[in-house]
Design a protein around this motif. Sequence first.
Motif, PDB file in Angstrom:
ATOM      1  N   SER A 153      -0.313  -9.295 145.770  1.00  0.00           N
ATOM      2  CA  SER A 153      -1.493  -8.628 146.334  1.00  0.00           C
ATOM      3  C   SER A 153      -2.047  -7.561 145.403  1.00  0.00           C
ATOM      4  O   SER A 153      -3.222  -7.185 145.515  1.00  0.00           O
ATOM      5  CB  SER A 153      -1.156  -8.006 147.696  1.00  0.00           C
ATOM      6  N   ALA A 154      -1.221  -7.057 144.498  1.00  0.00           N
ATOM      7  CA  ALA A 154      -1.659  -6.027 143.559  1.00  0.00           C
ATOM      8  C   ALA A 154      -2.200  -6.619 142.269  1.00  0.00           C
ATOM      9  O   ALA A 154      -2.719  -5.882 141.425  1.00  0.00           O
ATOM     10  CB  ALA A 154      -0.500  -5.075 143.248  1.00  0.00           C
ATOM     11  N   LEU A 213       4.298  -1.244 144.489  1.00  0.00           N
ATOM     12  CA  LEU A 213       4.572   0.087 143.944  1.00  0.00           C
ATOM     13  C   LEU A 213       3.967   0.147 142.553  1.00  0.00           C
ATOM     14  O   LEU A 213       4.390  -0.583 141.652  1.00  0.00           O
ATOM     15  CB  LEU A 213       6.085   0.320 143.891  1.00  0.00           C
ATOM     16  N   ALA A 214       2.966   0.980 142.388  1.00  0.00           N
ATOM     17  CA  ALA A 214       2.259   1.061 141.109  1.00  0.00           C
ATOM     18  C   ALA A 214       3.202   1.528 140.009  1.00  0.00           C
ATOM     19  O   ALA A 214       4.063   2.385 140.239  1.00  0.00           O
ATOM     20  CB  ALA A 214       1.076   2.009 141.219  1.00  0.00           C
ATOM     21  N   PRO A 215       3.087   0.990 138.805  1.00  0.00           N
ATOM     22  CA  PRO A 215       3.937   1.424 137.694  1.00  0.00           C
ATOM     23  C   PRO A 215       3.783   2.922 137.434  1.00  0.00           C
ATOM     24  O   PRO A 215       2.688   3.474 137.528  1.00  0.00           O
ATOM     25  CB  PRO A 215       3.410   0.605 136.506  1.00  0.00           C
ATOM     26  N   TRP A 216       4.902   3.565 137.116  1.00  0.00           N
ATOM     27  CA  TRP A 216       4.884   4.992 136.808  1.00  0.00           C
ATOM     28  C   TRP A 216       4.226   5.230 135.452  1.00  0.00           C
ATOM     29  O   TRP A 216       3.451   6.149 135.265  1.00  0.00           O
ATOM     30  CB  TRP A 216       6.318   5.514 136.795  1.00  0.00           C
ATOM     31  N   ARG A 217       4.570   4.339 134.513  1.00  0.00           N
ATOM     32  CA  ARG A 217       3.988   4.382 133.172  1.00  0.00           C
ATOM     33  C   ARG A 217       3.313   3.056 132.883  1.00  0.00           C
ATOM     34  O   ARG A 217       3.684   2.034 133.461  1.00  0.00           O
ATOM     35  CB  ARG A 217       5.086   4.634 132.127  1.00  0.00           C
ATOM     36  N   PRO A 218       2.329   3.047 131.987  1.00  0.00           N
ATOM     37  CA  PRO A 218       1.636   1.791 131.685  1.00  0.00           C
ATOM     38  C   PRO A 218       2.580   0.679 131.230  1.00  0.00           C
ATOM     39  O   PRO A 218       2.295  -0.499 131.447  1.00  0.00           O
ATOM     40  CB  PRO A 218       0.660   2.187 130.574  1.00  0.00           C
ATOM     41  N   SER A 219       3.691   1.050 130.610  1.00  0.00           N
ATOM     42  CA  SER A 219       4.620   0.038 130.098  1.00  0.00           C
ATOM     43  C   SER A 219       5.571  -0.488 131.165  1.00  0.00           C
ATOM     44  O   SER A 219       6.296  -1.455 130.924  1.00  0.00           O
ATOM     45  CB  SER A 219       5.447   0.626 128.946  1.00  0.00           C
ATOM     46  N   ASP A 220       5.594   0.123 132.352  1.00  0.00           N
ATOM     47  CA  ASP A 220       6.507  -0.310 133.409  1.00  0.00           C
ATOM     48  C   ASP A 220       5.985  -1.578 134.081  1.00  0.00           C
ATOM     49  O   ASP A 220       4.770  -1.767 134.224  1.00  0.00           O
ATOM     50  CB  ASP A 220       6.658   0.782 134.471  1.00  0.00           C
ATOM     51  N   PRO A 221       6.886  -2.450 134.540  1.00  0.00           N
ATOM     52  CA  PRO A 221       6.456  -3.655 135.267  1.00  0.00           C
ATOM     53  C   PRO A 221       6.040  -3.305 136.686  1.00  0.00           C
ATOM     54  O   PRO A 221       6.361  -2.227 137.208  1.00  0.00           O
ATOM     55  CB  PRO A 221       7.712  -4.528 135.258  1.00  0.00           C
ATOM     56  N   LEU A 222       5.347  -4.222 137.330  1.00  0.00           N
ATOM     57  CA  LEU A 222       4.927  -4.038 138.716  1.00  0.00           C
ATOM     58  C   LEU A 222       6.115  -4.245 139.639  1.00  0.00           C
ATOM     59  O   LEU A 222       6.860  -5.206 139.508  1.00  0.00           O
ATOM     60  CB  LEU A 222       3.805  -5.024 139.053  1.00  0.00           C
ATOM     61  N   THR A 253       5.785   4.385 149.141  1.00  0.00           N
ATOM     62  CA  THR A 253       5.104   4.075 147.887  1.00  0.00           C
ATOM     63  C   THR A 253       4.230   5.242 147.443  1.00  0.00           C
ATOM     64  O   THR A 253       4.115   5.504 146.242  1.00  0.00           O
ATOM     65  CB  THR A 253       4.237   2.801 148.019  1.00  0.00           C
ATOM     66  N   ARG A 254       3.633   5.951 148.394  1.00  0.00           N
ATOM     67  CA  ARG A 254       2.810   7.116 148.032  1.00  0.00           C
ATOM     68  C   ARG A 254       3.660   8.177 147.365  1.00  0.00           C
ATOM     69  O   ARG A 254       3.283   8.753 146.340  1.00  0.00           O
ATOM     70  CB  ARG A 254       2.127   7.688 149.265  1.00  0.00           C
ATOM     71  N   ARG A 255       4.847   8.430 147.936  1.00  0.00           N
ATOM     72  CA  ARG A 255       5.727   9.462 147.383  1.00  0.00           C
ATOM     73  C   ARG A 255       6.307   9.053 146.029  1.00  0.00           C
ATOM     74  O   ARG A 255       6.687   9.911 145.230  1.00  0.00           O
ATOM     75  CB  ARG A 255       6.863   9.767 148.358  1.00  0.00           C
ATOM     76  N   LEU A 256       6.399   7.740 145.796  1.00  0.00           N
ATOM     77  CA  LEU A 256       6.987   7.254 144.545  1.00  0.00           C
ATOM     78  C   LEU A 256       5.926   6.951 143.481  1.00  0.00           C
ATOM     79  O   LEU A 256       6.266   6.473 142.408  1.00  0.00           O
ATOM     80  CB  LEU A 256       7.816   5.998 144.808  1.00  0.00           C
TER      81      LEU A 256
END
Length: 270
Positions: A153-154, A213-222, A253-256
């Motif tokens: 969905s993302a 859960l959106a990636p924390w950094r651009p290089s992180d996976p979804l 997910t908002r908190r993370l």
Amino acid sequence: MSDAPDEPTGKDLAPAVTRALRVLTFLQDAGGRPLNLSELARALGAAKSSTSNVCAVLEDGGMIRRADGGYLLGLRTAELGGAFTAGFNQVREFYAVVESIPALRHEVVQIAVRDGLDALYLARHEGRENRLGTPLGSRLPLIHSGTGSAILSALGDEEVEAVLREADFTPTTDLSAGTPEQVRAKVAEARARGYALDRGESFRGILGVAAPLAPWRPSDPLMAIGVALPVHDGLEVPEETVARIGAAVLEATRRLTNPFERVVQESRTR
């Protein structure tokens, strides 16, 4: 053992390393059953003597261990897995966040990451006496699991279609989505709700509720957070319970979410 890397078709720059990686994959796919030297050599298509040398090095490094006349994965693989997950800020914060949300504290909550066509499970909060959900390190198809639907969905529509073209629609249960149209409908529902549902597609008797859960950094996976709810005696989980858990998952997910990204998102909604 179908998930093991294929035998190299081009020039192999490090044949011994390739064989070592394939041995580890074979042992992973064996699901806890020890594989003896003959089985490993046959799977590798190599002589027992060279297979023995590979196993000896892996054993010395703690990557495999002897058990019941064969080999199992060693403790070092668990250490490496822990080091891998520790590289994600969200996984480190996951347990504290789940404990801080009353609706999730007593549920089985998991984090999964996209790995190709699968959702790979990285972290697990045990909130129930009865074990539910998926063991750590396990995989479920994106097209069938709640976390997989949340991840889809993302994604953009083109990426979703690319997954559907390559996906294996062999059912996980008799309730699993069997066509691309059914998966598209689930993705549309997840986007409308804000979270995805797995109505017994991965395991009969379990309703999954998951959000991306959106990636924390651009290089992180979804990644995605999912909750496994038991379905008792074939009864449906009440919609108010689903909505309550769904709202709690969205709060997690908002908190993370990366605080800087959260500020940007909140400014866009003003």
